[in-house]
Scaffold this motif. Sequence first.
Motif, PDB file in Angstrom:
ATOM      1  N   GLU A   1       0.835  -1.202   0.000  1.00 48.81           N
ATOM      2  CA  GLU A   1       0.000   0.000   0.000  1.00 48.81           C
ATOM      3  C   GLU A   1       0.873   1.257   0.000  1.00 48.81           C
ATOM      4  O   GLU A   1       2.095   1.193   0.158  1.00 48.81           O
ATOM      5  CB  GLU A   1      -0.928  -0.029   1.216  1.00 48.81           C
ATOM      6  CG  GLU A   1      -1.866  -1.238   1.154  1.00 48.81           C
ATOM      7  CD  GLU A   1      -2.867  -1.310   2.286  1.00 48.81           C
ATOM      8  OE1 GLU A   1      -2.741  -0.559   3.281  1.00 48.81           O
ATOM      9  OE2 GLU A   1      -3.796  -2.146   2.164  1.00 48.81           O
TER      10      GLU A   1
ATOM     11  N   CYS B   1      -2.181  -4.979  -5.371  1.00 45.37           N
ATOM     12  CA  CYS B   1      -2.595  -6.248  -4.762  1.00 45.37           C
ATOM     13  C   CYS B   1      -1.490  -7.303  -4.857  1.00 45.37           C
ATOM     14  O   CYS B   1      -0.634  -7.253  -5.755  1.00 45.37           O
ATOM     15  CB  CYS B   1      -3.818  -6.800  -5.473  1.00 45.37           C
ATOM     16  SG  CYS B   1      -5.302  -5.806  -5.312  1.00 45.37           S
ATOM     17  N   ALA B   2      -1.587  -8.280  -3.978  1.00 44.69           N
ATOM     18  CA  ALA B   2      -0.611  -9.377  -3.919  1.00 44.69           C
ATOM     19  C   ALA B   2      -0.552 -10.159  -5.234  1.00 44.69           C
ATOM     20  O   ALA B   2       0.539 -10.527  -5.691  1.00 44.69           O
ATOM     21  CB  ALA B   2      -0.994 -10.317  -2.782  1.00 44.69           C
TER      22      ALA B   2
ATOM     23  N   ILE C   1      -9.442 -15.428   0.516  1.00 43.87           N
ATOM     24  CA  ILE C   1      -9.816 -14.133  -0.070  1.00 43.87           C
ATOM     25  C   ILE C   1      -9.955 -14.350  -1.575  1.00 43.87           C
ATOM     26  O   ILE C   1      -9.201 -15.138  -2.165  1.00 43.87           O
ATOM     27  CB  ILE C   1      -8.761 -13.032   0.253  1.00 43.87           C
ATOM     28  CG1 ILE C   1      -9.158 -11.692  -0.387  1.00 43.87           C
ATOM     29  CG2 ILE C   1      -7.370 -13.439  -0.165  1.00 43.87           C
ATOM     30  CD1 ILE C   1      -8.223 -10.536  -0.067  1.00 43.87           C
ATOM     31  N   MET C   2     -10.925 -13.671  -2.154  1.00 39.74           N
ATOM     32  CA  MET C   2     -11.119 -13.771  -3.604  1.00 39.74           C
ATOM     33  C   MET C   2     -10.375 -12.634  -4.297  1.00 39.74           C
ATOM     34  O   MET C   2     -10.348 -11.512  -3.786  1.00 39.74           O
ATOM     35  CB  MET C   2     -12.612 -13.689  -3.949  1.00 39.74           C
ATOM     36  CG  MET C   2     -13.448 -14.840  -3.412  1.00 39.74           C
ATOM     37  SD  MET C   2     -12.951 -16.434  -4.089  1.00 39.74           S
ATOM     38  CE  MET C   2     -13.509 -16.255  -5.790  1.00 39.74           C
TER      39      MET C   2
END
Length: 130
Positions: A47, A56-57, A86-87
């Motif tokens: 972030e 995002c990862a 997590i989606m």
Amino acid sequence: MTDPSDEELIEIALGASKNAYAPYSKLNVGAAILTEDGKVFSGCNIENSSYGLSICAERVAIFKAISEGYKKFKKIAVILSDNSGIMPCGACRQVLAEYGDIEIITLDQKGGIVKYKLSNLLPNSFRLYK
Ligand code: THU
């Protein structure tokens, strides 16, 4: 060398989530992507004070792979640092779709492995050229 199992890929993603830099959302995400030829690249979310610059990862993982010359993928595991599922967000689905119909692996609410075909999560994804 044999491919890592789904459980091993989740474990690698979990390890990557520990490196997340997420002081704002406090959501530590990890991803691990398996290339067609058996190499694994991991990523975490990163972030920024200027929120929109956060990444995002999943995108960190796939961009690492692409920057090292890998463009064919089998599956990607995504996980939170507390070992819950997590989606992938819509933006990551679109980025992943660029490189084919990858399998997405995460955990359900009971901690069991769940798998999705990307084309089921993002049907009719945008493509510049058909
Ligand atoms: N995040 C990911 O890393 N992957 C996703 O698919 C969804 C969201 C991150 C971005 C941000 O750092 C935090 O989770 C909260 O949105």
